[in-house]
Design an enzyme around this catalytic site. Sequence first.
Site, short mmCIF file in Angstrom:
data_model
loop_
_atom_site.label_atom_id
_atom_site.label_comp_id
_atom_site.label_asym_id
_atom_site.label_seq_id
_atom_site.Cartn_x
_atom_site.Cartn_y
_atom_site.Cartn_z
N GLU A 1 -1.29 17.79 30.33
CA GLU A 1 -1.78 17.28 31.61
C GLU A 1 -0.76 17.43 32.73
O GLU A 1 -1.11 17.38 33.90
CB GLU A 1 -2.19 15.81 31.48
CG GLU A 1 -1.06 14.81 31.42
CD GLU A 1 -1.57 13.38 31.57
OE1 GLU A 1 -1.11 12.71 32.50
OE2 GLU A 1 -2.43 12.96 30.77
N GLU B 1 -23.88 19.40 27.89
CA GLU B 1 -25.25 18.88 27.84
C GLU B 1 -26.21 19.63 28.76
O GLU B 1 -27.42 19.42 28.69
CB GLU B 1 -25.24 17.39 28.19
CG GLU B 1 -24.60 16.54 27.09
CD GLU B 1 -24.50 15.08 27.45
OE1 GLU B 1 -24.57 14.75 28.64
OE2 GLU B 1 -24.32 14.26 26.53
#
Length: 313
Positions: free
Chosen positions: A125, A94
Amino acid sequence: MSSTSPYGALRAELESLTTEAFRPELSEIDRLPTLEIARLMNAEDTAVPAAVAERLPQIAAAIDAVAARMARGGRLIYAGAGTAGRLGVLDASECPPTFNTDPAQVVGLIAGGPQAMVTSVEGAEDSRELAVEALDALKLTPDDTVVGISASGRTPYAIGAVEHARALGALTIGLACNKDSALAAAAEHGIEIVAGPELLTGSTRLKAGTAQKLVLNMLSTITMIRLGKTYGNLMVDVRASNEKLRARSRRIVALATGAPDEEIEKALAATDGEVKNAILVLLTGTDGTTAGRLLAQTDGHLRAALERGRSRA
């Protein structure tokens, strides 16, 4: 719990975490009316801003350190797995339309790569090595910042990213949602937002995810304010890439200058649609070329450019 279980130690570790705590009082939540569950969730969420407020001094210190490095050309790099990784990628993605940053200036890394944004990548992960590989591909410098994000504060990918970045001299921030986390301890700036156990046991996309989103909003937004990407609370570096943003750019110029539409259109035409430059033209009476030069001399800080432009008038 059997002592022979291969997951015994990890289960014990998870049971010690606030974000994984079981809440017996909610054990029959599935039997409640929908409105009551919604009220419970809404009430739970009110704890998040208060938890963030407790860590504002640490957040502010981290932001000042990030801004100082980015002013020298450094990058802001988020690294996380699952929800935490997705939130980092979201915040990074963004920044270009909001602040006209280069896509390489704020980067989001997620364990398992881009496909992990929509699909679980098994085992990613748990790999410190994947984090090291992703950071090495970016060729880190001491002016860069790496933010490890993990609700538990124990995710190997996030810790591996922070430890590797710190070893290379980059600034490091560890954002977790449990006290005394390994991630915060590994980073130069540890930020631990403890909002309490989740409504659904261990579902850290809920309060922990909200807390992480609030902190990431602060990290990127306030850093960009410090870098001169705004003028007051106006997004003067907005990239007008669609009709809505073109209209917004004109509104921003109007709010900053009070000029009529006709003059705004002339100023934007003279500055290739650059909002900052158009504001400078309107408020100082300079031409588009001079406006660009003044902004270059002040590293894009509009207030400083306005002062120079007015002193030359």
